[in-house]
Scaffold this motif. Structure first.
Motif: not given
Length: 183
Positions: A127-138
């Motif tokens: 979940g953290e990785a999904m949220i971070g990927a969404d915020q960073l656009g990667v």
């Protein structure tokens, strides 16, 4: 005078005797749907279920833990919140798989609880990785696999008492689910 012939008597057929010559043996009627020459025999019966096998229960619990972690991580990633009932579901699915297939071995309940803790942790990292990927656009895979340390650091920063309560809930659900499913 003419002689009259006696009326013809029906000739009685001799009773069929069993092949072994026993006059008291019961003769069986032939099967109405006997197998035809050259017929294909029916398929063999399916193997007995693997219920009660501890090794199968452990493997099933491990597979359920990985699948539940992925699903829990997706729920966290999409909602951007940890959800308590999802942690209960993670634990219960793992315990159910272990108990149904592994049987009544008490070790399965303990292993299920440990797997549930790991599954919730992995799900929170996903979940953290999904949220971070969404915020960073990667992509998710780039964040999760190439920057796993950063994902763990982000999890540590955001962990609160509620996070650890979800661990306890999942462990309890797995333990009790395994015990109830085996009964």
């Amino acid at each position: 005078m003419s002689q009259s012939a006696p009326p013809p008597q029906p000739q009685s057929q001799p009773e069929p005797r069993p092949a072994d010559g026993n006059p008291f043996a019961q003769q069986q009627a032939p099967a109405p749907y006997a197998a035809q020459p050259g017929a294909v025999p029916p398929p063999p019966a399916p193997p007995a279920p693997l219920r009660g096998n501890v090794a199968v229960g452990l493997v099933a619990a491990a597979v359920a833990a990985v699948a539940a972690a992925a699903l829990y991580g997706v729920v966290i990633g999409l909602t951007k919140h940890e959800i308590g009932w999802a942690a209960v579901g993670v634990g219960f699915v793992i315990g159910l798989a272990a108990g149904r297939l592994g049987g009544r071995n008490p070790m399965l309940a303990v292993v299920s609880a440990v797997l549930a803790l790991g599954s919730v942790y992995l799900g929170q990292l996903v979940g953290e990785a999904m949220i971070g990927a969404d915020q960073l656009g990667v992509s998710f895979s780039e964040v999760f696999f190439q920057h796993f340390g950063i994902v763990q650091d982000a999890w540590k920063e955001e962990a609160d008492p509620l996070t650890f309560l979800f661990f306890a809930i999942a462990g309890w659900a797995a333990f009790s689910g395994a015990r109830k499913a085996a009964a």
